[in-house]
Motif scaffolding. Structure first.
Motif, mmCIF file in Angstrom:
data_model
loop_
_atom_site.group_PDB
_atom_site.id
_atom_site.type_symbol
_atom_site.label_atom_id
_atom_site.label_comp_id
_atom_site.label_asym_id
_atom_site.label_seq_id
_atom_site.Cartn_x
_atom_site.Cartn_y
_atom_site.Cartn_z
ATOM 1 N N ASN A 65 0.181 -26.747 -23.283
ATOM 2 C CA ASN A 65 -1.226 -26.367 -23.369
ATOM 3 C C ASN A 65 -1.435 -25.259 -24.393
ATOM 4 O O ASN A 65 -0.878 -24.173 -24.264
ATOM 5 N N ARG A 66 -2.223 -25.598 -25.416
ATOM 6 C CA ARG A 66 -2.593 -24.665 -26.487
ATOM 7 C C ARG A 66 -1.387 -24.081 -27.207
ATOM 8 O O ARG A 66 -1.403 -22.932 -27.634
ATOM 9 N N SER B 115 -15.079 -32.226 -30.429
ATOM 10 C CA SER B 115 -14.388 -33.503 -30.500
ATOM 11 C C SER B 115 -13.179 -33.541 -29.573
ATOM 12 O O SER B 115 -12.716 -32.509 -29.100
ATOM 13 N N SER B 116 -12.692 -34.761 -29.363
ATOM 14 C CA SER B 116 -11.408 -34.950 -28.687
ATOM 15 C C SER B 116 -10.718 -36.127 -29.350
ATOM 16 O O SER B 116 -11.361 -37.084 -29.770
ATOM 17 N N ASP C 94 -3.066 -34.944 -26.787
ATOM 18 C CA ASP C 94 -4.517 -34.808 -26.860
ATOM 19 C C ASP C 94 -4.851 -33.546 -27.641
ATOM 20 O O ASP C 94 -4.221 -32.499 -27.441
ATOM 21 N N ILE D 277 -8.145 -31.273 -28.273
ATOM 22 C CA ILE D 277 -9.508 -31.074 -27.793
ATOM 23 C C ILE D 277 -10.094 -29.831 -28.439
ATOM 24 O O ILE D 277 -9.520 -28.754 -28.357
ATOM 25 N N ASP D 278 -11.231 -30.015 -29.075
ATOM 26 C CA ASP D 278 -11.991 -28.919 -29.652
ATOM 27 C C ASP D 278 -13.291 -28.865 -28.853
ATOM 28 O O ASP D 278 -14.174 -29.706 -29.044
ATOM 29 N N ALA D 279 -13.374 -27.910 -27.931
ATOM 30 C CA ALA D 279 -14.489 -27.859 -26.982
ATOM 31 C C ALA D 279 -15.833 -28.008 -27.672
ATOM 32 O O ALA D 279 -16.095 -27.387 -28.693
ATOM 33 N N LYS D 280 -16.664 -28.844 -27.115
ATOM 34 C CA LYS D 280 -18.027 -29.109 -27.573
ATOM 35 C C LYS D 280 -18.108 -29.760 -28.948
ATOM 36 O O LYS D 280 -19.177 -29.909 -29.502
ATOM 37 N N THR E 108 -2.760 -17.462 -24.126
ATOM 38 C CA THR E 108 -3.401 -18.780 -24.210
ATOM 39 C C THR E 108 -2.426 -19.945 -24.100
ATOM 40 O O THR E 108 -2.820 -21.031 -23.717
ATOM 41 N N ARG F 12 -18.641 -35.332 -30.504
ATOM 42 C CA ARG F 12 -19.864 -35.041 -29.765
ATOM 43 C C ARG F 12 -21.025 -34.867 -30.740
ATOM 44 O O ARG F 12 -20.862 -34.297 -31.807
#
Length: 120
Positions: A64-65, A96-97, A89, A91-94, A35, A115
């Protein structure tokens, strides 16, 4: 790109691979795990800026990750004086960012988007 990749390889004991895509152009990537990856890209590709507000930087280094990204960034900046942290950045998919910048040696939140949950 070649010299920065070599510096990173020597410092982190990793191996970069050269890649090319129609979107990112030529870039180098090192996979640290399934990942985690580090990507080195040109900031200006096909008459367009990746990060227009940072035109003074010809290359962009993306973590990345990465586990403990703050620790990795401080380590890179300390050992490679030409590296500057632009932002981070999260990012937590679906969900928040968030975007952080460095201010007085600390990460400062400058943007957050949560979101909405669907209550179906």
């Amino acid at each position: 790109m070649e010299l920065v990749s070599k510096d990173l390889q020597n410092l982190l004991n990793i191996c970069f691979e050269e890649h090319e895509s129609s979107y990112w152009g030529e870039y180098n990537v090192a996979h640290l795990s399934e990942t985690e990856s580090i990507r080195l890209v040109y900031n200006y590709i096909d008459d367009d800026w990746q990060e227009e507000e940072f035109k003074e930087f010809p290359l962009l280094l993306e973590l990345n990750r990465i586990l403990e990204p703050e620790k990795m960034m401080y380590f890179l900046c300390k050992n490679l004086s030409y590296i500057s942290l632009l932002y981070m950045d999260e990012i937590d998919a679906k969900v928040s960012s968030r975007r952080y910048v460095i201010e007085n040696g600390q990460f400062k939140l400058v943007y957050e988007h949560l979101r909405k949950k669907n209550n179906d």
